[in-house]
Design a protein around this motif. Structure first.
Motif, PDB file in Angstrom:
ATOM      1  N   VAL A   1       4.552 -45.769  26.793  1.00 15.16           N
ATOM      2  CA  VAL A   1       3.768 -46.366  25.723  1.00 15.16           C
ATOM      3  C   VAL A   1       2.361 -45.780  25.854  1.00 15.16           C
ATOM      4  CG1 VAL A   1       2.820 -48.473  24.727  1.00 15.16           C
ATOM      5  CG2 VAL A   1       5.136 -48.474  25.675  1.00 15.16           C
ATOM      6  N   PHE A   2       1.951 -44.971  24.887  1.00 19.10           N
ATOM      7  CA  PHE A   2       0.704 -44.219  25.008  1.00 19.10           C
ATOM      8  C   PHE A   2      -0.541 -45.041  24.674  1.00 19.10           C
ATOM      9  CE2 PHE A   2       3.672 -40.693  24.910  1.00 19.10           C
ATOM     10  CZ  PHE A   2       3.051 -39.722  25.677  1.00 19.10           C
ATOM     11  N   ASN A   3      -0.375 -46.197  24.065  1.00 24.30           N
ATOM     12  CA  ASN A   3      -1.536 -46.996  23.637  1.00 24.30           C
ATOM     13  C   ASN A   3      -2.476 -46.168  22.765  1.00 24.30           C
ATOM     14  OD1 ASN A   3      -0.714 -49.320  25.021  1.00 24.30           O
ATOM     15  ND2 ASN A   3      -1.704 -48.653  26.916  1.00 24.30           N
ATOM     16  N   ASN A   4      -1.881 -45.279  21.987  1.00 28.43           N
ATOM     17  CA  ASN A   4      -2.639 -44.395  21.104  1.00 28.43           C
ATOM     18  C   ASN A   4      -1.756 -44.120  19.894  1.00 28.43           C
ATOM     19  OD1 ASN A   4      -3.312 -41.580  20.010  1.00 28.43           O
ATOM     20  ND2 ASN A   4      -5.070 -41.978  21.328  1.00 28.43           N
ATOM     21  N   THR A   5      -2.275 -44.408  18.705  1.00 28.80           N
ATOM     22  CA  THR A   5      -1.447 -44.356  17.501  1.00 28.80           C
ATOM     23  C   THR A   5      -0.865 -42.975  17.251  1.00 28.80           C
ATOM     24  OG1 THR A   5      -2.698 -46.153  16.490  1.00 28.80           O
ATOM     25  CG2 THR A   5      -1.409 -44.773  15.013  1.00 28.80           C
ATOM     26  N   LEU A   6      -1.618 -41.908  17.496  1.00 23.14           N
ATOM     27  CA  LEU A   6      -1.101 -40.567  17.255  1.00 23.14           C
ATOM     28  C   LEU A   6       0.232 -40.349  17.960  1.00 23.14           C
ATOM     29  CD1 LEU A   6      -1.271 -37.585  16.327  1.00 23.14           C
ATOM     30  CD2 LEU A   6      -2.612 -37.143  18.404  1.00 23.14           C
ATOM     31  N   PHE A   7       0.319 -40.791  19.200  1.00 17.30           N
ATOM     32  CA  PHE A   7       1.531 -40.566  19.987  1.00 17.30           C
ATOM     33  C   PHE A   7       2.579 -41.641  19.728  1.00 17.30           C
ATOM     34  CE2 PHE A   7      -1.803 -38.189  21.945  1.00 17.30           C
ATOM     35  CZ  PHE A   7      -1.189 -37.010  22.339  1.00 17.30           C
ATOM     36  N   ASP A   8       2.175 -42.899  19.715  1.00 15.45           N
ATOM     37  CA  ASP A   8       3.148 -43.978  19.564  1.00 15.45           C
ATOM     38  C   ASP A   8       3.788 -43.980  18.180  1.00 15.45           C
ATOM     39  OD1 ASP A   8       2.896 -44.915  22.168  1.00 15.45           O
ATOM     40  OD2 ASP A   8       1.228 -46.232  21.660  1.00 15.45           O
ATOM     41  N   GLU A   9       3.051 -43.565  17.140  1.00 13.19           N
ATOM     42  CA  GLU A   9       3.655 -43.548  15.807  1.00 13.19           C
ATOM     43  C   GLU A   9       4.714 -42.457  15.698  1.00 13.19           C
ATOM     44  OE1 GLU A   9       0.993 -42.700  12.637  1.00 13.19           O
ATOM     45  OE2 GLU A   9       0.649 -40.618  13.231  1.00 13.19           O
ATOM     46  N   ASN A  10       4.637 -41.453  16.549  1.00 16.33           N
ATOM     47  CA  ASN A  10       5.635 -40.393  16.538  1.00 16.33           C
ATOM     48  C   ASN A  10       6.774 -40.643  17.514  1.00 16.33           C
ATOM     49  OD1 ASN A  10       4.837 -38.268  14.557  1.00 16.33           O
ATOM     50  ND2 ASN A  10       2.899 -38.468  15.659  1.00 16.33           N
ATOM     51  N   ALA A  11       6.820 -41.880  18.018  1.00 15.85           N
ATOM     52  CA  ALA A  11       7.949 -42.325  18.822  1.00 15.85           C
ATOM     53  C   ALA A  11       8.684 -43.453  18.122  1.00 15.85           C
ATOM     54  CB  ALA A  11       7.463 -42.818  20.193  1.00 15.85           C
ATOM     55  N   SER A  12       8.254 -43.772  16.882  1.00 15.25           N
ATOM     56  CA  SER A  12       8.757 -44.989  16.267  1.00 15.25           C
ATOM     57  C   SER A  12       8.578 -44.941  14.756  1.00 15.25           C
ATOM     58  CB  SER A  12       7.973 -46.189  16.838  1.00 15.25           C
ATOM     59  OG  SER A  12       8.263 -47.383  16.159  1.00 15.25           O
ATOM     60  N   CYS A  13       9.584 -45.453  14.027  1.00 10.12           N
ATOM     61  CA  CYS A  13       9.371 -45.689  12.607  1.00 10.12           C
ATOM     62  C   CYS A  13       8.119 -46.538  12.464  1.00 10.12           C
ATOM     63  CB  CYS A  13      10.553 -46.438  12.000  1.00 10.12           C
ATOM     64  SG  CYS A  13      12.007 -45.422  11.669  1.00 10.12           S
ATOM     65  N   HIS A  14       7.324 -46.239  11.461  1.00  7.98           N
ATOM     66  CA  HIS A  14       6.085 -46.997  11.309  1.00  7.98           C
ATOM     67  C   HIS A  14       5.710 -47.152   9.843  1.00  7.98           C
ATOM     68  CE1 HIS A  14       4.918 -42.718  11.895  1.00  7.98           C
ATOM     69  NE2 HIS A  14       3.955 -42.974  10.996  1.00  7.98           N
ATOM     70  N   LEU A  15       4.781 -48.052   9.630  1.00 11.42           N
ATOM     71  CA  LEU A  15       4.189 -48.292   8.324  1.00 11.42           C
ATOM     72  C   LEU A  15       2.686 -48.161   8.483  1.00 11.42           C
ATOM     73  CD1 LEU A  15       6.205 -51.541   7.452  1.00 11.42           C
ATOM     74  CD2 LEU A  15       6.762 -49.197   6.758  1.00 11.42           C
ATOM     75  N   ALA A  16       1.977 -48.029   7.373  1.00 13.41           N
ATOM     76  CA  ALA A  16       0.522 -47.994   7.444  1.00 13.41           C
ATOM     77  C   ALA A  16      -0.066 -48.946   6.419  1.00 13.41           C
ATOM     78  CB  ALA A  16      -0.009 -46.589   7.209  1.00 13.41           C
ATOM     79  N   LEU A  17      -1.027 -49.719   6.884  1.00 19.73           N
ATOM     80  CA  LEU A  17      -1.826 -50.539   5.991  1.00 19.73           C
ATOM     81  C   LEU A  17      -2.948 -49.685   5.421  1.00 19.73           C
ATOM     82  CD1 LEU A  17      -2.056 -53.537   8.447  1.00 19.73           C
ATOM     83  CD2 LEU A  17      -0.913 -53.659   6.224  1.00 19.73           C
ATOM     84  N   GLY A  18      -3.237 -49.868   4.129  1.00 20.72           N
ATOM     85  CA  GLY A  18      -4.389 -49.180   3.562  1.00 20.72           C
ATOM     86  C   GLY A  18      -4.041 -48.033   2.631  1.00 20.72           C
TER      87      GLY A  18
END
Length: 411
Positions: free
Chosen positions: A333-350
């Motif tokens: 778990v990288f605790n960094n969106t750049l890396f964690d979002e590329n390990a998981s389906c994700h959504l974005a607010l905004g």
């Protein structure tokens, strides 16, 4: 076996040549933590070797920023960007130059700073740099986010290690995610990009109407925008160069219909936002808007994030990433969106990424809103993928097919 210096040099080279695809005569603005100076210098060197006209560096320091956030007046925080800084960024747009954001700051660096003060700064930056953000999302300014460890970030990922060992371990993890550990990183990136393009082509052929998500804590339906296109692997700029905004990248993504999101979704990885960690949170949507939220950690930060503007209460991105992917399989778990979002389906607010809607870059904010394209001064990804995630894709005639099963592609 490659030495650390060889890996660092190759990483900087692919950032310039593959990620940014920097062209002769372009300028480059780098935003980088002070602790990432060795990597930033390498990038600067390769940029000039590649014909860069001028490299500018904006150094950031979490401790200095923390002092500012705690001590500056509220009036200053609400008007935080000087005009010279705005002018510099806008000059990049006018000249189709490049931007590199080096991510790596301590994800807990602003813990204890009142969330409202953090929101003031982020909101102001979003408002004052709106022209730049719109240009980036339209492909007028090739840009890239890449990671480089700082002590605070490394210790958050590897708390059991001493600082030196934690930084070394995080560097090695980053090198793997950006394919520097492979014999020919440039060729590896080309092959990887083609894999993502195949998924993009399939999804664009299907023209799905709705995606239905189910997993523990999640029961959500998302209508895709009627004019949506899927993108992945990289983008073409408005002047026909090809660049990759994220290194690493494992996602394909598109635009939701602003008011077409209903149900509940639960996060599956920590979210690092505004210098704080938000974890184990749930969002409930009705007609596109977040109408309820709760979080085990960082709930106040999450509320302030959604208060940046009205658009932050709606989705702007839908991204698909298989659970069985290199970053996910690393078990970190990288605790960094750049890396964690590329390990998981994700959504974005905004903010919706305009490249996902043909012709969006030529429309006003009001015209985009009327077409159901969410507008905001923020864009924050959060991770929802897991081993039990099921996604059904629905066609316009009501027929459904499995798109993801047990967290992975079913196609």
């Amino acid at each position: 076996m490659k030495t650390f210096e060889e890996k660092l040099d190759q990483y900087a080279e692919i950032v310039v040549k593959v990620g940014l695809n920097l062209q002769e005569g372009q300028r480059l603005l780098i935003n980088s933590p002070i602790e990432a100076a060795p990597f930033t210098r390498k990038v600067t060197e390769h940029a000039y070797k590649n014909g860069c006209k001028r490299v500018f560096v904006e150094w950031t320091d979490t401790e200095t920023n923390r002092i500012h956030l705690n001590n500056a007046s509220e009036e200053v925080l609400k008007d935080n960007l000087p005009q010279w800084q705005i002018d510099m960024h806008e000059s990049l747009v006018e000249n189709n130059d490049c931007m590199l954001m080096v991510t790596g700051s301590d994800p807990n660096g602003f813990k204890g700073v009142p969330a409202e003060r953090l929101m003031f700064v982020q909101k102001n930056a979003g408002e004052r740099l709106e022209k730049v953000s719109k240009a980036r999302l339209a492909g007028e300014v090739p840009w890239l986010i890449a990671g480089a460890p700082t002590a605070g970030w490394a210790k958050s990922v590897f708390p059991e290690k001493n600082e030196t060992d934690a930084i070394e371990a995080l560097w090695e993890a980053i090198f793997k995610t950006v394919r520097v550990d492979q014999p020919d990183p440039v060729s590896a990136w080309k092959e990887h990009g083609q894999t993502l393009v195949e998924k993009v082509n399939y999804l664009n052929e299907q023209k799905f109407k709705t995606l239905h998500y189910k997993s523990e804590g999640t029961d959500l339906s998302i209508d895709l925008h009627p004019e949506h296109v899927w993108i992945g692997g990289g983008h073409h700029s408005t002047f026909n160069t090809f660049y990759i905004p994220n290194m690493p990248t494992e996602e394909v993504f598109t635009a939701p219909l602003k008011e077409g999101v209903n149900g509940t979704v639960t996060s599956k990885k920590p979210l690092s936002a505004m210098g704080n960690i938000i974890d184990n949170f749930t969002l409930t949507f009705k007609d596109g808007k977040v109408v309820d939220l709760k979080a085990e950690k960082g709930e106040d930060t999450l509320k302030q994030l959604l208060n940046i503007d009205e658009g932050m209460k709606y989705l702007g991105e839908v991204a698909l990433v298989p659970y069985d992917s290199p970053i996910s399989n690393a078990g970190i778990v990288f605790n960094n969106t750049l890396f964690d979002e590329n390990a998981s389906c994700h959504l974005a607010l905004g903010m919706t990424i305009s490249m996902n809607i043909p012709g969006a870059d030529k429309l006003s904010k009001e015209e985009l809103e009327s077409k159901g394209v969410n507008q905001s001064h923020g864009h924050t990804d959060f991770m929802i993928g897991s081993a039990d995630l099921e996604i059904e894709a629905e066609y316009h005639d009501g027929k459904r097919i499995p798109l993801f099963t047990n967290g992975n592609w079913a196609i």
